[in-house]
Design a protein around this motif. Sequence first.
Motif, mmCIF file in Angstrom:
data_model
loop_
_atom_site.group_PDB
_atom_site.id
_atom_site.type_symbol
_atom_site.label_atom_id
_atom_site.label_comp_id
_atom_site.label_asym_id
_atom_site.label_seq_id
_atom_site.Cartn_x
_atom_site.Cartn_y
_atom_site.Cartn_z
ATOM 1 N N GLU A 200 0.765 -1.417 0.035
ATOM 2 C CA GLU A 200 -0.034 0.072 0.012
ATOM 3 C C GLU A 200 1.060 1.334 -0.164
ATOM 4 N N LYS A 201 1.933 1.136 0.945
ATOM 5 C CA LYS A 201 2.624 2.259 1.080
ATOM 6 C C LYS A 201 3.441 2.468 -0.427
ATOM 7 N N ASN A 202 3.897 1.550 -1.117
ATOM 8 C CA ASN A 202 4.369 1.775 -2.483
ATOM 9 C C ASN A 202 3.602 2.360 -3.515
ATOM 10 N N ALA A 203 1.984 1.804 -3.379
ATOM 11 C CA ALA A 203 1.155 2.219 -4.228
ATOM 12 C C ALA A 203 0.691 3.682 -4.273
ATOM 13 N N GLN A 204 0.808 4.260 -2.941
ATOM 14 C CA GLN A 204 0.442 5.651 -2.409
ATOM 15 C C GLN A 204 1.730 6.383 -2.764
ATOM 16 N N ALA A 205 3.049 6.073 -3.006
ATOM 17 C CA ALA A 205 4.010 6.720 -3.314
ATOM 18 C C ALA A 205 4.140 6.957 -4.677
ATOM 19 N N GLY A 206 3.232 6.165 -5.643
ATOM 20 C CA GLY A 206 3.272 6.315 -6.945
ATOM 21 C C GLY A 206 4.207 5.390 -7.452
ATOM 22 N N ASN A 207 4.447 4.336 -6.922
ATOM 23 C CA ASN A 207 5.517 3.268 -7.624
ATOM 24 C C ASN A 207 4.546 2.366 -8.385
ATOM 25 N N ALA A 208 4.010 2.741 -9.521
ATOM 26 C CA ALA A 208 3.166 1.775 -10.006
ATOM 27 C C ALA A 208 3.877 1.074 -10.906
ATOM 28 N N THR A 209 4.492 0.114 -10.618
ATOM 29 C CA THR A 209 5.102 -0.676 -11.642
ATOM 30 C C THR A 209 4.633 -2.135 -11.863
ATOM 31 N N HIS A 210 5.165 -2.707 -12.648
ATOM 32 C CA HIS A 210 4.943 -4.323 -12.872
ATOM 33 C C HIS A 210 5.130 -5.004 -11.670
ATOM 34 N N GLU A 211 6.242 -4.668 -11.209
ATOM 35 C CA GLU A 211 6.508 -5.292 -9.860
ATOM 36 C C GLU A 211 5.558 -5.376 -8.624
ATOM 37 N N LEU A 212 5.026 -4.316 -8.737
ATOM 38 C CA LEU A 212 3.984 -3.733 -7.512
ATOM 39 C C LEU A 212 2.773 -4.492 -7.979
ATOM 40 N N ALA A 213 2.213 -4.309 -9.307
ATOM 41 C CA ALA A 213 1.302 -5.351 -9.582
ATOM 42 C C ALA A 213 1.157 -6.694 -9.275
ATOM 43 N N LEU A 214 2.586 -7.326 -9.566
ATOM 44 C CA LEU A 214 2.854 -8.745 -9.259
ATOM 45 C C LEU A 214 2.913 -8.918 -7.647
ATOM 46 N N GLY B 145 -10.121 -2.906 -11.020
ATOM 47 C CA GLY B 145 -10.163 -2.059 -12.464
ATOM 48 C C GLY B 145 -9.366 -2.619 -13.415
ATOM 49 N N GLU B 146 -9.782 -2.058 -14.493
ATOM 50 C CA GLU B 146 -9.261 -2.624 -15.869
ATOM 51 C C GLU B 146 -7.600 -1.858 -15.917
ATOM 52 N N SER B 147 -7.229 -0.863 -15.280
ATOM 53 C CA SER B 147 -6.106 -0.290 -15.495
ATOM 54 C C SER B 147 -4.857 -0.981 -15.157
ATOM 55 N N TYR B 148 -3.923 -0.588 -15.617
ATOM 56 C CA TYR B 148 -2.572 -1.310 -15.467
ATOM 57 C C TYR B 148 -2.071 -1.022 -13.915
ATOM 58 N N THR B 149 -2.082 0.449 -13.515
ATOM 59 C CA THR B 149 -1.762 1.214 -12.665
ATOM 60 C C THR B 149 -2.164 0.446 -11.444
ATOM 61 N N PRO B 150 -1.408 -0.023 -10.455
ATOM 62 C CA PRO B 150 -1.980 -0.429 -9.123
ATOM 63 C C PRO B 150 -2.337 0.668 -8.284
ATOM 64 N N ALA B 151 -3.547 0.354 -7.561
ATOM 65 C CA ALA B 151 -3.865 1.443 -6.711
ATOM 66 C C ALA B 151 -3.935 1.019 -5.433
ATOM 67 N N PRO B 152 -3.728 1.968 -4.411
ATOM 68 C CA PRO B 152 -3.595 1.556 -2.935
ATOM 69 C C PRO B 152 -4.570 0.393 -2.479
ATOM 70 N N LEU B 153 -4.156 -0.194 -1.681
ATOM 71 C CA LEU B 153 -4.773 -1.626 -1.275
ATOM 72 C C LEU B 153 -5.835 -1.385 -0.344
ATOM 73 N N ALA B 154 -5.904 -0.376 0.451
ATOM 74 C CA ALA B 154 -6.995 -0.444 1.574
ATOM 75 C C ALA B 154 -8.245 0.302 0.746
ATOM 76 N N PRO B 155 -9.225 -0.078 1.234
ATOM 77 C CA PRO B 155 -10.589 0.596 0.870
ATOM 78 C C PRO B 155 -10.845 1.977 1.243
ATOM 79 N N ARG B 156 -11.496 2.515 0.438
ATOM 80 C CA ARG B 156 -11.640 4.141 0.765
ATOM 81 C C ARG B 156 -12.412 4.276 2.030
ATOM 82 N N GLY B 157 -11.964 5.162 2.811
ATOM 83 C CA GLY B 157 -12.356 5.251 4.090
ATOM 84 C C GLY B 157 -11.909 4.615 5.356
ATOM 85 N N SER B 158 -10.866 3.883 5.155
ATOM 86 C CA SER B 158 -10.216 3.162 6.322
ATOM 87 C C SER B 158 -9.300 3.759 6.800
#
Length: 186
Positions: free
Chosen positions: A80-94, A173-186
């Motif tokens: 989640e920290k990596n996703a929020q930092a904008g580290n949207a890589t294939h490694e993060l998706a994996l 979602g359909e996009s390649y960019t990984p999003a933060p893991l936590a649901p909105r509002g938590s």
Amino acid sequence: RPTAVRTNVPPTNSPLTMQERKSLSQQLVQMARRHLAQGQIAESKDLALKARTWDASGASAFGDGPNAILQDIAQYEQIEKNAQAGNATHELALQQYNWLLTQSRRLHNQADLDLAQQLAQQADNTALSLSVTPAFTAQMMLKQIANTRAKSNQTVVPASAQFSPGSSPIPQGESYTPAPLAPRGS
């Protein structure tokens, strides 16, 4: 704001046998695993810590126990920290894909097939490069869940009917960019 998890857990100084303590710990582990799968991280961590007070070994059936949950939470928080930092890589998706499959497998081992199926379907929807083929795939997990359902005659519940939007730990979602893991509002 996270809600406090209410459990009918006797105080840790209660006169329970070792087997009763282990059983109570395993029940708390199952609850913690379910909360984790639903993105309720604080509640999951609280239950895992409570479970560890009942069974100091920190391990239980299928290698899943309070320590495993706490490790999964740490991994979840790092992803989640990596996703929020904008580290949207294939490694993060994996990493997200593997995390979802690990959680699905553990829920399957606890016979929580509905949540296991939901997380496996989310993993299957994760956009991975065609050059990467994990050893254990989401499709394999979904087949394993279907086989278990067939053996136990449990009905299949569509993932869309299981949870309200936003209750899942990994946004779909359909996009390649990984999003933060936590649901909105938590």
